[in-house]
Design an enzyme around this catalytic site. Structure first.
Site, mmCIF file in Angstrom:
data_model
loop_
_atom_site.group_PDB
_atom_site.id
_atom_site.type_symbol
_atom_site.label_atom_id
_atom_site.label_comp_id
_atom_site.label_asym_id
_atom_site.label_seq_id
_atom_site.Cartn_x
_atom_site.Cartn_y
_atom_site.Cartn_z
ATOM 1 N N GLU A 22 0.826 -1.217 0.000
ATOM 2 C CA GLU A 22 0.000 0.000 0.000
ATOM 3 C C GLU A 22 0.858 1.265 0.000
ATOM 4 O OE1 GLU A 22 -3.950 -1.933 2.058
ATOM 5 O OE2 GLU A 22 -2.704 -0.654 3.310
ATOM 6 N N ASP A 59 -8.083 -9.167 4.467
ATOM 7 C CA ASP A 59 -7.899 -7.902 5.196
ATOM 8 C C ASP A 59 -8.988 -7.672 6.230
ATOM 9 O OD1 ASP A 59 -7.312 -4.462 4.034
ATOM 10 O OD2 ASP A 59 -6.990 -5.487 5.936
ATOM 11 N N GLU A 96 -12.770 -1.770 11.689
ATOM 12 C CA GLU A 96 -12.714 -1.076 10.387
ATOM 13 C C GLU A 96 -13.761 -1.620 9.422
ATOM 14 O OE1 GLU A 96 -8.937 -1.506 8.482
ATOM 15 O OE2 GLU A 96 -9.624 -0.546 6.640
HETATM 16 O O1 GCW Z 1 -7.210 -2.754 6.123
HETATM 17 C C1 GCW Z 1 -6.162 -1.959 5.680
HETATM 18 C C2 GCW Z 1 -6.504 -0.567 6.126
HETATM 19 C C3 GCW Z 1 -5.313 0.354 6.134
HETATM 20 C C4 GCW Z 1 -4.179 -0.293 6.901
HETATM 21 C C5 GCW Z 1 -3.850 -1.627 6.245
HETATM 22 C C6 GCW Z 1 -2.740 -2.383 6.976
HETATM 23 C C7 GCW Z 1 -2.480 0.798 8.209
HETATM 24 O O2 GCW Z 1 -7.523 -0.056 5.314
HETATM 25 O O3 GCW Z 1 -5.713 1.584 6.730
HETATM 26 O O4 GCW Z 1 -3.042 0.562 6.908
HETATM 27 O O5 GCW Z 1 -4.989 -2.469 6.283
HETATM 28 O O6 GCW Z 1 -3.065 -3.384 7.628
HETATM 29 O O7 GCW Z 1 -1.586 -1.976 6.870
#
Ligand code: GCW
Length: 712
Positions: free
Chosen positions: A303, A377, A405
């Protein structure tokens, strides 16, 4: 004047019944059972503890607070014993009564953090351990036993943690915003540190020590290199000093490009000697501020974060460079396996395994790879990550998300222990039957030297710490499972309810049932039957099954793949073959849509809308029924909570009641959006028993939510 006194009187009365949640599970409410109260008072007259060290002073403070509030007594603290009713707290050789009541084998078995809490023949009590921290953990457990109003007679608790690193990961930014945080701002008041140590830091350390959490990574994994500069290390030191008496070790996130950003090195290549020297020097500087610094947590090559891939190096080469820097100081590196790349033409859920499996055995002994519970995730439901049982020669630790989240932020009551337990108890079959995920991370099955569990924190500056009152249960559950991954969601809920609210079974029973059902209810109104990643883009709040128009692996359509004839992602051996990353017979179980557990159906299979599921319904009807079941489940939670008004202080009762109102509204929003969107593909009628949406699909698709928490 009379009115003034009346108001004061009213406020005092109300304050007796109003609670804002700040005290968490450490409320130490007066013992309600008169018989037990009497027996506690007679058994705890005299506490013998030589509270010289900061940790033992913390233990003594906790006893004074807890016992005076629960028992209404201020026990004497002395160096000697008096008759009966003594509680002796000390290391194995501190007092005769301890020497006589704890044998060498037990003491060896409990290790550095375990404790023994037991009644002796002549009706005294002892708490002993091999370290001060073990004694502190024993004191907290002792106070919890009183809080839960369990009998002390014949008490005999010998306990020790089953994982070593039990840590909260705070995705906290230096500007005090919290990524995916829904409980206010970051606790860390960098502006006023190091001078101001807010009492809240001490209460944070107490709460963590009370559930055996022994680590905290203060900064976001989307890291900011500035945290490693002297200005900030001075501040971090102040927090580390405040936490140390409670056994809470500080870790920081290391930004892989820090050498370039902080000291203009031309590269951050882990094989570059200059870079290696830079990290060794930087680490020595960190340890000069914090001698017991835990080490680094790293998100790399993911990311947009920098990492070894930028230099065609492997994840192991990146991790090992940092590991070599911290090793001389006894530090560790928690290196995250959350690595995926939109340009890799492979099912995103397979990429971490493909990246890390070939590196098994190549990481240093002081590296532990931090693996999310599922391969995607933190979804409301995912199958367990195939790296569990997939890497037999590497230290792996679990990463759970405690912040919600994808599970309703801090407005939805979703007790996460069942999600954690479902993952921990899944059989990987890496060493045949019974090779549960829990056994692959606690060292018992694969013999790892380093073990651990991380929880992405749901804590912020909100007065009740976690936004939702019941979010506290998730912090509590995470800590209890990191200490013992074999605990059940039931018993954890029972403990938490009794300490956070009341021991009255008229409340405990219905609330426990509501908590235990809440995760499945959320799955049903968000992502039933194995649907996943269909949330709104960006802030991730609310439904977005229509999300498209961005990198494919960040859309919703990439995952559900709805078409006029079917829906679901074919991850079978005939599709992406993600099932092939699991050991047999797990792979076969998932591969065949007859044996695949229905809660994972659309995760692994592409299924026609008229496919008959186990209930005999078509897939479409079953999906609709499950969405309705989710909405009905929230309404049942509302009824349960409303029936319990007399058991709870008005402030917390009213707050939870309001949040359940939001949750019901949003469950309807999820159901209507998803059914209307998917119906455009299935072209099948919404079954009679399912409420018809009162808005159009267009209405839902045009909802735009601005300034959402946790999204910066
Ligand atoms: O689920 C995702 C989130 C990001 C997060 C990423 C991660 C810190 O949307 O905000 O970044 O996982 O786990 O690194």
């Amino acid at each position: 004047m009379k009115t003034f006194f009346l108001v004061i009187l009213l406020l005092c009365t109300l304050s007796a019944f109003s609670e804002d949640g700040y005290n968490l599970w450490l409320r130490y409410a007066p013992v309600e059972n008169a018989v037990l109260l009497q027996s506690y008072q007679s058994q705890i007259k005299n506490i013998v503890i030589n509270a010289e060290t900061p940790t033992l002073k913390a233990a003594r403070n906790e006893l004074e607070t807890g016992l005076s509030k629960m028992l209404g007594i201020r026990p004497a603290f002395t160096e000697t014993f008096k008759g009966v009713g003594n509680l002796a707290i000390g290391l194995p050789h501190a007092f005769e009564v301890i020497k006589d009541n704890a044998n060498a084998q037990e003491l060896q078995n409990i290790g550095a953090e375990g404790f023994i809490l037991r009644q002796t023949e002549n009706n005294n009590l002892i708490i002993t351990a091999n370290t001060d921290i073990g004694l502190l953990y024993g004191v907290f457990r002792f106070l919890q036993i009183l809080q839960q109003e369990q009998p002390l007679s014949d008490i005999n608790v010998v306990d020790s943690p089953k994982t070593q690193i039990r840590i909260l990961n705070h995705w906290d930014n230096l500007n005090r915003t919290v990524e995916r945080g829904y409980a206010g701002f970051s606790l860390w008041d960098w502006f006023r540190l190091p001078e101001v140590i807010h009492p809240r830091y001490i209460d944070y350390a107490r709460a963590n020590a009370s559930i055996g959490i022994n680590g905290t990574a203060l900064t976001n994994v989307n890291a900011n290199a500035q945290i490693l500069t002297p200005v900030y290390l001075e501040k971090v030191k102040a927090l580390a000093d405040a936490f140390r008496p409670y056994g809470l070790k500080v870790y920081l996130t290391a930004r892989f490009s820090a050498p370039m950003e902080l000291d203009k090195l031309p590269t951050a290549d882990p094989l570059d000697k200059q870079v290696q020297e830079w990290w060794k020097k930087k680490v020595a500087e960190v340890y000069s501020y914090i001698p017991d610094f835990g080490g680094f947590l790293v998100k790399a090559d993911s990311e947009g974060q920098p990492g070894p891939h930028n230099y065609n190096r492997t994840q192991a080469e990146g991790a090992n460079m940092l590991a070599d820097a911290v090793a001389p100081h006894g530090g560790i590196v928690m290196w995250r396996a959350f690595v995926y790349d939109q340009h890799v033409p492979e099912d995103r859920t397979k990429q971490a395994y493909n990246e890390f499996k070939p590196l098994d055995g190549k990481f240093r002994d002081n590296v532990i790879v931090q693996v999310k519970n599922g391969p995607l995730d933190f979804q409301p439901r995912e199958p367990f990550h195939p790296l569990f049982g997939g890497m037999e020669k590497t230290n792996l630790m679990m990463e759970f998300q405690v912040t919600q989240e994808y599970l309703g932020f801090s407005t939805h009551l979703v007790y996460l222990a069942p999600l954690y337990e479902e993952c921990l108890q899944f059989d990987t079959h890496v060493k045949g039957e019974g090779s549960t995920v829990a056994k692959t991370i606690d060292g018992s099955l694969l013999g790892q030297k380093l073990t651990g569990m991380a929880g992405v924190s749901n804590i912020g500056t909100d007065r009740n710490w976690t936004g939702h009152t019941f979010g506290q249960a998730n912090w509590y559950a995470f800590g209890r499972l990191a200490w013992n991954p074999y605990l059940g969601s039931h018993e954890i809920a029972d403990e938490w309810i009794k300490m956070t609210f009341t021991k009255n079974s008229g409340f405990v029973k219905p609330v426990k049932e509501m908590m235990l059902k809440s995760r499945e209810i959320c799955v049903n109104y968000m992502t039933p039957l194995g649907l996943h990643h269909i949330m709104a883009a960006g802030h991730h709040h609310g439904p977005g099954p229509w999300v498209d128009g961005r990198r494919p692996d960040w859309t919703a359509i990439y995952y559900h793949r709805a078409s006029p004839d079917s829906i679901g992602f074919d991850r079978t051996s005939a599709g992406s073959n993600a099932v092939g990353q699991y050991h047999e017979p797990v792979a076969k179980l998932f591969d065949n849509n007859e044996t695949c557990p229905e809660e994972y159906l659309l995760w692994f299979h592409r299924v026609p809308w008229d496919y008959r599921v186990k209930s005999g319904n078509t897939l479409w009807n079953e999906m609709a029924f499950r969405y309705q079941k989710g909405v009905d489940g929230v309404r049942k939670m509302q009824k349960t909570w409303d029936s319990l008004k007399d058991y709870v202080d008005f402030e917390r009762f009213g707050y939870v009641e309001s949040l359940l109102g939001i949750q019901e509204k949003e469950a309807v929003w999820w159901r209507n959006s998803c059914l209307l969107y998917f119906q455009a593909f299935s072209n099948m009628p919404i079954p009679e028993a399912v409420e018809k949406p009162d808005k159009t699909l267009d209405f839902y698709m045009n909802i735009r939510e601005l300034y959402m928490p946790g999204h910066h």
